[in-house]
Each structure stands twice: as structure tokens, then as C-alpha cells.
Design an enzyme around this catalytic site. Structure first.
Site, mmCIF file in Angstrom:
data_model
loop_
_atom_site.group_PDB
_atom_site.id
_atom_site.type_symbol
_atom_site.label_atom_id
_atom_site.label_comp_id
_atom_site.label_asym_id
_atom_site.label_seq_id
_atom_site.Cartn_x
_atom_site.Cartn_y
_atom_site.Cartn_z
ATOM 1 N N VAL A 92 0.764 -1.270 0.086
ATOM 2 C CA VAL A 92 0.098 0.123 0.086
ATOM 3 C C VAL A 92 0.863 1.531 -0.226
ATOM 4 O O VAL A 92 0.469 2.375 -0.119
ATOM 5 C CB VAL A 92 -1.104 -0.112 1.229
ATOM 6 C CG1 VAL A 92 -1.850 -1.027 1.314
ATOM 7 C CG2 VAL A 92 -0.239 0.166 2.475
ATOM 8 N N LYS A 93 2.163 1.335 0.240
ATOM 9 C CA LYS A 93 3.159 2.359 0.443
ATOM 10 C C LYS A 93 3.381 2.807 -1.228
ATOM 11 O O LYS A 93 2.915 2.468 -2.140
ATOM 12 C CB LYS A 93 4.166 1.841 1.091
ATOM 13 C CG LYS A 93 3.957 1.501 2.470
ATOM 14 C CD LYS A 93 3.387 2.332 3.519
ATOM 15 C CE LYS A 93 2.596 1.557 4.693
ATOM 16 N NZ LYS A 93 3.383 1.221 5.649
#
Ligand SMILES: *Cc1c(COP(=O)(O)O)cnc(C)c1O
Length: 388
Positions: free
Chosen positions: A200-201
Site C-alpha cells: 500500500v506504500k
């Protein structure tokens, strides 16, 4: 039949709050490693370290198996241990605080600024003043760049310096972001900055992390802690039994990143600027579309890496209704974060009213580089139609 299928697919198509963007180059990069001689401890990890180091303008980068591992080796390198105190932000993922606990330190929390969600400079100043008075100053601060926007590092660093406290930046949200015209990760106002490459980064290596520093001694210690505390550097050994000899000098861990992960990271890094531009564009689209709704929108900045788009709703009840409304329409929203200070495990009675207010009203809307125009339209439509 076709119409029925389309209808069903449309119902099933959920919009995640975040997700990775993987293309054929990423896949090819990983496959190339799988066909090579080294799946780990080959050339890809140093290559990834060099690429991130160059991107952020730091001197050293130590790739590890996760962002959490990066925070842990950072604390170990600073010799944080039992009897030490570490302060961090309550509005963060639990890893920021856990890293200090792994070392046996005590954790406490500095309340946030309600507008930026980052560690509040005035709360920090007041808390340091009081701690100096009663002799409970921390050894280090772990400063989180919440949602991708840098904390006020210059002021935090000035305060920390006056009490001789080290700063670790938890930049898990902020790779690709800037502060005062320089990339987050250059360590201008900290001794170590930690990144995460969770899917998700900003970019992903599957799982992975990296600790950046400009200090050669800290870099060396983090390398040692990443791999069992073992060195093969003959200059650093206490004795030399022969060419096979290696020496364990501290109790380290196996926190190594594999070459498979590093190859994905290298390929992803080439696309980082594009990902960030897309995230900035989406954030500005949200701002324009939501400005008239009874919401508190995040401060817009083109320096942020826009990891999250966190809105605040008028009340906790409204937030729950909105959460359910969006979930029912297949839109995966999320709450960032449950204050770490009020997690039952921590429950240390920390005085963080701004963090608790934030938690009661915050909602993260979907935000990731491949969020489509259609999806964006659907999200904005759902928000507009909500019974405010
Ligand atoms: C994701 C995250 C971490 C931990 O990173 P992992 O790679 O998942 O271990 C640490 N701090 C913050 C603020 C994060 O969002």
C-alpha cells in the site's frame, strides 16, 4: 446473459482503499532474478540500496525485510535499550512504537497537531519541558510523516537538539514526498529515516523496508543487526582463523531483503515520480469535488507523497454511517489510525486528546496511483449522495 454477467461483475467490483501498481517490467525484473544464481545476497539488494540512496540524497541505505525491521535496526543502532524512553506519534501504525519496545525501551506519545495529524511542535515543547524538570527525557523521538506529508522537522529537530535527543523519521508514508525542497529521506533533520515497501506504500517490494542515514557508523551497525550481528570484514574482527572465518559481534537478526524483493523495488522506483504525480492529481481532484460538503479536508500540499486521503466527518456517529454507506457501495474506506496510545496493549493513560478527536472522525478514502476515473466518479458520487 451477457447483461446479467456485466451486472453481477459491476456489483462485485470493489474499490480498495489502496493497492499496488504492477506492470510487465516489474514482473520481468522478478522473473529475471528467479532464473539467476542468487535469490538472496546477490547484486540486486546493493543495487536497490544505491538507487534509493541516490533518489533521496542520503549517503547510506540499508535494505531490510520490512519497514518495521528498518525501525528496529534504527533503534538498535542508536543503542536504545531498557531504561531508555522513546516518544512517538499516537496517530500512526503500531510499528512506530513497537520498534522501541522490541529494544526494551519505554514508549510515550506526543499529541498531534489537529490540522496536519503530525506530531505537534507545541505539545512536544511542553512535554519536553516537563520531562526535563522531572528527569524523564526520552533518548529518541520517532517522528511519523502521517499520510505522506512531512512533519515540521526543522522545529522538531531544533527542540530535540536542545535536549540532546536523537530523531528517527518513520517515513513509511512519505517516500517520494518533499520537505523544504528536499526529498524526505535525505536525513537533514534526523539521524535515520525509515521507509516501508509494503504494497500500500508509495512503491512496493512485496514486503521490505530501508533505513537511510548519513552516518557511516550507524550504517555499519544497522548492517550488522540486519544479519545476525555477523561481520566478514577482517579489519573489524577480534581474531582471524582463516579465509572461512566470520564473526558474530552483537545479537542481530535475519532481517535481510531477498534479491527477488529488491528487483521488484528497483523496477518500482523508476515509476515512483509518476505514482506520486498521480496521487497528487487525485488528492486535488478530491479537494475540488468535496469542498462544499460538511467535511474537514486534509491540507493540500504538492510536497506530500499523498499516501492517504484522510477526511474528517462532523461526528463519530456520522463517520460510522458514512463508513457503512461507502462499504455498502463497494468502496473500501478505512480509519487511520486507532491511536496507538489507546490500544489495550499500550493503554498507558497518555494524554492525547487531539489524537482521540482525530480518531473519532477520520476516514481514509481510496487513494492509489491506478485509481481510475470511473472509480473516482463513483466515490465522489457516493459521497455527494450521502445524507449529510
Ligand atoms: C507501514 C508502516 C510501517 C511498517 O512498515 P512494514 O513494511 O509494514 O513493516 C511503519 N510505520 C508506518 C507509519 C506505516 O504506515
Amino acid at each position: 446473459m451477457a447483461g446479467q454477467l456485466r451486472g453481477r461483475n459491476r456489483r462485485l467490483k470493489r474499490i480498495p482503499y489502496s493497492r499496488q501498481c504492477i506492470d510487465q517490467d516489474d514482473i520481468d525484473a522478478v522473473v529475471e532474478v528467479l532464473k539467476s544464481d542468487f535469490l538472496t545476497q546477490g547484486s540486486k539488494v546493493p543495487e536497490f540500496e544505491a538507487a534509493v540512496t541516490q533518489y533521496v540524497g542520503a549517503k547510506y541505505g540499508i535494505a531490510v525485510s520490512s519497514g518495521t525491521a528498518a525501525l528496529h535496526v534504527a533503534c538498535l543502532a542508536l543503542e536504545i535499550g531498557p531504561g531508555d524512553r522513546v516518544w512517538t506519534s499516537p496517530i500512526s501504525f503500531v510499528a512506530s512504537a513497537n520498534a522501541a519496545l522490541y529494544c526494551g525501551a519505554e514508549v510515550d506519545f506526543v499529541d498531534i497537531d489537529p490540522d496536519t495529524f503530525n506530531m505537534s511542535v507545541s505539545c512536544l515543547a511542553a512535554k519536553l519541558y516537563e520531562a526535563a524538570r522531572v528527569g524523564t527525557l526520552p533518548k529518541a523521538l520517532i517522528v511519523v510523516h502521517m499520510a505522506g506529508a512531512s512533519a515540521d522537522m526543522q522545529q522538531i529537530a531544533a527542540l530535540a537538539a536542545s535536549y540532546d535527543i536523537a530523531i528517527i523519521e518513520d517515513a513509511a508514508h512519505a517516500l517520494g514526498g518533499h520537505y523544504q525542497g528536499r526529498p524526505v529521506g535525505c536525513c537533514q533533520y534526523s539521524v535515520i529515516t525509515c521507509f516501508s515497501f509494503h504494497p500500500v506504500k508509495s512503491i512496493t517490494s512485496g514486503e521490505g523496508g530501508m533505513a537511510m542515514t548519513n552516518c557511516p557508523q550507524l550504517a555499519e551497525r544497522m548492517q550488522l543487526f540486519r544479519s545476525h550481528g555477523i561481520t566478514r570484514d577482517r579489519q573489524k574482527m577480534n581474531r582471524d582463523d582463516g579465509p572461512w572465518y566470520y564473526e558474530q559481534q552483537v545479537l542481530g537478526f535475519n532481517y535481510r531483503m531477498s534479491d527477488i524483493h529488491a528487483a521488484l523495488g528497483i523496477s518500482q522506483l523508476r515509476k515512483l515520480d509518476g505514482f506520486i504525480s498521480k496521487r497528487i492529481a487525485l488528492a486535488s481532484q478530491y479537494r475540488d469535488a468535496l469542498v462544499d460538503l460538511p467535511l474537514c479536508l486534509p491540507v493540500f500540499s504538492a510536497d506530500s507523497a499523498w499516501h492517504l486521503y484522510v477526511i474528517r466527518v462532523k461526528s463519530a456517529t456520522r463517520r460510522e454511517l458514512l463508513y457503512q454507506h461507502l462499504k455498502r457501495q463497494g468502496i473500501d474506506v478505512n480509519v487511520h489510525y486507532i491511536p496507538v496510545a489507546v490500544q489495550p496493549f499500550y493503554a498507558i493513560g497518555a494524554d492525547v486528546p487531539n489524537a482521540e478527536n482525530h480518531y473519532s472522525a477520520a476516514l481514509s478514502l481510496p487513494l492509489f496511483a491506478e485509481l481510475s476515473d470511473d472509480a473516482m466518479e463513483r466515490i465522489i458520487g457516493c459521497l455527494t449522495r450521502f445524507d449529510w
